[in-house]
Each structure stands twice: as C-alpha cells, then as structure tokens.
Motif scaffolding. Structure first.
Motif, PDB file in Angstrom:
ATOM      1  N   CYS A  67       0.854  -1.307  -0.260  1.00 41.97           N
ATOM      2  CA  CYS A  67       0.022  -0.073   0.194  1.00 41.97           C
ATOM      3  C   CYS A  67       0.726   1.246  -0.058  1.00 41.97           C
ATOM      4  O   CYS A  67       0.378   2.394   0.346  1.00 41.97           O
ATOM      5  CB  CYS A  67      -0.923   0.073   1.399  1.00 41.97           C
ATOM      6  SG  CYS A  67      -2.080  -1.426   1.109  1.00 41.97           S
ATOM      7  N   LEU A  68       2.026   1.173  -0.381  1.00 35.47           N
ATOM      8  CA  LEU A  68       2.766   2.297  -0.331  1.00 35.47           C
ATOM      9  C   LEU A  68       2.565   3.476  -1.245  1.00 35.47           C
ATOM     10  O   LEU A  68       3.016   4.596  -0.940  1.00 35.47           O
ATOM     11  CB  LEU A  68       4.634   1.732  -0.622  1.00 35.47           C
ATOM     12  CG  LEU A  68       5.143   0.962   0.377  1.00 35.47           C
ATOM     13  CD1 LEU A  68       6.429   0.347   0.009  1.00 35.47           C
ATOM     14  CD2 LEU A  68       5.301   1.841   1.659  1.00 35.47           C
ATOM     15  N   LYS A  69       1.996   3.002  -2.159  1.00 37.41           N
ATOM     16  CA  LYS A  69       1.462   4.154  -3.448  1.00 37.41           C
ATOM     17  C   LYS A  69      -0.208   4.408  -3.230  1.00 37.41           C
ATOM     18  O   LYS A  69      -0.746   4.776  -4.286  1.00 37.41           O
ATOM     19  CB  LYS A  69       1.964   3.736  -4.851  1.00 37.41           C
ATOM     20  CG  LYS A  69       3.350   3.720  -4.928  1.00 37.41           C
ATOM     21  CD  LYS A  69       3.816   3.389  -6.417  1.00 37.41           C
ATOM     22  CE  LYS A  69       5.371   3.632  -6.307  1.00 37.41           C
ATOM     23  NZ  LYS A  69       5.970   3.332  -7.624  1.00 37.41           N
ATOM     24  N   ILE A  70      -0.820   4.067  -1.998  1.00 38.98           N
ATOM     25  CA  ILE A  70      -2.154   4.134  -1.937  1.00 38.98           C
ATOM     26  C   ILE A  70      -2.823   5.556  -2.109  1.00 38.98           C
ATOM     27  O   ILE A  70      -3.871   5.792  -2.650  1.00 38.98           O
ATOM     28  CB  ILE A  70      -2.662   3.486  -0.632  1.00 38.98           C
ATOM     29  CG1 ILE A  70      -4.205   3.242  -0.852  1.00 38.98           C
ATOM     30  CG2 ILE A  70      -2.192   4.303   0.342  1.00 38.98           C
ATOM     31  CD1 ILE A  70      -4.676   2.472  -0.035  1.00 38.98           C
ATOM     32  N   ASP A  71      -1.935   6.445  -1.869  1.00 41.20           N
ATOM     33  CA  ASP A  71      -2.172   7.893  -1.983  1.00 41.20           C
ATOM     34  C   ASP A  71      -2.178   8.358  -3.507  1.00 41.20           C
ATOM     35  O   ASP A  71      -2.915   9.176  -3.753  1.00 41.20           O
ATOM     36  CB  ASP A  71      -1.254   8.947  -1.322  1.00 41.20           C
ATOM     37  CG  ASP A  71      -1.217   8.808   0.087  1.00 41.20           C
ATOM     38  OD1 ASP A  71      -2.416   8.353   0.750  1.00 41.20           O
ATOM     39  OD2 ASP A  71      -0.339   9.461   1.020  1.00 41.20           O
ATOM     40  N   GLU A  72      -1.471   7.545  -4.281  1.00 41.98           N
ATOM     41  CA  GLU A  72      -1.613   8.083  -5.603  1.00 41.98           C
ATOM     42  C   GLU A  72      -2.605   6.914  -6.281  1.00 41.98           C
ATOM     43  O   GLU A  72      -2.553   6.816  -7.708  1.00 41.98           O
ATOM     44  CB  GLU A  72      -0.304   7.344  -6.519  1.00 41.98           C
ATOM     45  CG  GLU A  72       0.950   8.264  -5.757  1.00 41.98           C
ATOM     46  CD  GLU A  72       2.441   7.734  -6.169  1.00 41.98           C
ATOM     47  OE1 GLU A  72       2.444   7.009  -7.506  1.00 41.98           O
ATOM     48  OE2 GLU A  72       3.055   8.156  -5.553  1.00 41.98           O
ATOM     49  N   GLY A  73      -3.244   6.141  -5.502  1.00 44.21           N
ATOM     50  CA  GLY A  73      -4.658   5.404  -5.953  1.00 44.21           C
ATOM     51  C   GLY A  73      -4.354   4.078  -6.385  1.00 44.21           C
ATOM     52  O   GLY A  73      -4.680   3.636  -7.375  1.00 44.21           O
ATOM     53  N   PHE A  92     -10.638  -2.463  -2.337  1.00 41.44           N
ATOM     54  CA  PHE A  92      -9.896  -1.469  -2.800  1.00 41.44           C
ATOM     55  C   PHE A  92     -10.761  -0.572  -3.663  1.00 41.44           C
ATOM     56  O   PHE A  92     -10.868   0.716  -3.408  1.00 41.44           O
ATOM     57  CB  PHE A  92      -8.585  -1.814  -3.524  1.00 41.44           C
ATOM     58  CG  PHE A  92      -7.707  -0.756  -3.766  1.00 41.44           C
ATOM     59  CD1 PHE A  92      -7.284   0.329  -2.736  1.00 41.44           C
ATOM     60  CD2 PHE A  92      -7.528  -0.361  -5.301  1.00 41.44           C
ATOM     61  CE1 PHE A  92      -6.624   1.281  -3.181  1.00 41.44           C
ATOM     62  CE2 PHE A  92      -6.798   0.679  -5.522  1.00 41.44           C
ATOM     63  CZ  PHE A  92      -6.240   1.638  -4.710  1.00 41.44           C
ATOM     64  N   GLU A  93     -11.469  -1.060  -4.695  1.00 40.51           N
ATOM     65  CA  GLU A  93     -12.172  -0.189  -5.530  1.00 40.51           C
ATOM     66  C   GLU A  93     -13.363   0.395  -4.909  1.00 40.51           C
ATOM     67  O   GLU A  93     -13.572   1.773  -5.009  1.00 40.51           O
ATOM     68  CB  GLU A  93     -12.589  -1.162  -6.745  1.00 40.51           C
ATOM     69  CG  GLU A  93     -11.554  -1.621  -7.820  1.00 40.51           C
ATOM     70  CD  GLU A  93     -10.956  -0.308  -8.380  1.00 40.51           C
ATOM     71  OE1 GLU A  93     -11.666   0.820  -8.535  1.00 40.51           O
ATOM     72  OE2 GLU A  93     -10.006  -0.250  -8.743  1.00 40.51           O
ATOM     73  N   MET A  94     -13.991  -0.348  -3.905  1.00 39.96           N
ATOM     74  CA  MET A  94     -15.182   0.197  -3.379  1.00 39.96           C
ATOM     75  C   MET A  94     -14.592   1.418  -2.381  1.00 39.96           C
ATOM     76  O   MET A  94     -15.231   2.416  -2.359  1.00 39.96           O
ATOM     77  CB  MET A  94     -15.598  -0.835  -2.177  1.00 39.96           C
ATOM     78  CG  MET A  94     -16.869  -0.452  -1.513  1.00 39.96           C
ATOM     79  SD  MET A  94     -17.596  -1.964  -0.635  1.00 39.96           S
ATOM     80  CE  MET A  94     -16.277  -2.458   0.462  1.00 39.96           C
ATOM     81  N   VAL A  95     -13.720   1.060  -1.758  1.00 29.90           N
ATOM     82  CA  VAL A  95     -12.964   2.356  -0.712  1.00 29.90           C
ATOM     83  C   VAL A  95     -12.439   3.336  -1.760  1.00 29.90           C
ATOM     84  O   VAL A  95     -13.031   4.570  -1.295  1.00 29.90           O
ATOM     85  CB  VAL A  95     -11.861   1.602   0.095  1.00 29.90           C
ATOM     86  CG1 VAL A  95     -11.056   2.955   0.879  1.00 29.90           C
ATOM     87  CG2 VAL A  95     -12.273   0.749   1.072  1.00 29.90           C
ATOM     88  N   LYS A  96     -12.091   3.207  -2.644  1.00 26.90           N
ATOM     89  CA  LYS A  96     -11.379   4.187  -3.551  1.00 26.90           C
ATOM     90  C   LYS A  96     -12.711   4.876  -4.040  1.00 26.90           C
ATOM     91  O   LYS A  96     -12.783   6.251  -4.150  1.00 26.90           O
ATOM     92  CB  LYS A  96     -10.626   3.826  -4.647  1.00 26.90           C
ATOM     93  CG  LYS A  96      -9.812   4.714  -5.542  1.00 26.90           C
ATOM     94  CD  LYS A  96      -8.742   4.156  -6.599  1.00 26.90           C
ATOM     95  CE  LYS A  96      -9.486   3.443  -7.366  1.00 26.90           C
ATOM     96  NZ  LYS A  96      -8.160   2.718  -8.590  1.00 26.90           N
ATOM     97  N   ASN A  97     -13.454   4.376  -4.465  1.00 26.23           N
ATOM     98  CA  ASN A  97     -14.881   5.100  -4.922  1.00 26.23           C
ATOM     99  C   ASN A  97     -15.797   6.044  -4.156  1.00 26.23           C
ATOM    100  O   ASN A  97     -16.134   6.969  -4.547  1.00 26.23           O
ATOM    101  CB  ASN A  97     -15.835   4.046  -5.768  1.00 26.23           C
ATOM    102  CG  ASN A  97     -15.291   3.345  -6.914  1.00 26.23           C
ATOM    103  OD1 ASN A  97     -14.325   4.194  -7.556  1.00 26.23           O
ATOM    104  ND2 ASN A  97     -15.597   2.198  -7.370  1.00 26.23           N
TER     105      ASN A  97
END
Length: 100
Positions: A67-73, A92-97
């Motif tokens: 998850c090191l690049k989670i801020d970049e999506g 991940f998609e549910m959280v991102k959306n």
C-alpha cells in the motif's frame, strides 16, 4: 507490515495496543508458517512467547498487499494467500470510489 487479524484474542489485543507492526512468523526465505506449532519449532528459541487463539482453519499464509502508493490510488498484491486477490481488488475499488 500491518496485520489485520481475524482471531478474537489478537483482535482484542489490537484494541488495547492499537495497530501492531510485526514481521512474518517464519525465517526469511523459508516456507510460510501456517500453524503456531510451526512458529515454535522454527523460532521458539528466539521468542518470548506465541499468542495462540486456538486452531486455525487456514492452511494458506496471509495475503500481502503493498500500500506504499495508496495515496496515488494504487496498490499491488505481493503475495496472494488466504484472502483472494479478487476480494482485495473489490474492497480497494469500493474504498477508492467512496473517497471520490
């Protein structure tokens, strides 16, 4: 590594201590430990104790997600284990959306 336990005792411990940043319970490069007896046999002399919450139905190791690049999506699956990659991507998609 941040572990998300699905075991009563470990989850309770985390409510007391907060998140636990811990390593895998096997020597680097060796096969995964999927039972507390394996941990004791491999690392017992180096440990002060092993927290056991009874028998586990899991015979597959943990899924590891970078998850090191989670801020970049973006995330990546380092190792697919007991939680299928498809489930990780779905969450991940549910959280991102929901963040949009």
């Amino acid at each position: 590594m941040i572990r998300v336990p699905d075991h009563t005792v470990t989850a309770h411990l985390c409510t007391i201590t907060g998140p636990l940043a811990i390593t895998s319970a096997n020597p680097s490069g060796e096969s995964d430990s999927t039972h507390h007896d394996m941990v004791v046999n491999r690392l017992g002399s180096k440990l002060q104790g092993v927290l056991c919450d009874g028998e586990s139905n899991e015979v597959v190791a943990s899924t590891v997600v970078n998850c090191l690049k989670i801020d970049e999506g973006t995330i990546s699956i380092v190792r697919e284990g007991c939680v299928p990659a498809a489930k990780i991507w779905q969450i991940f998609e549910m959280v991102k959306n929901s963040m949009l």
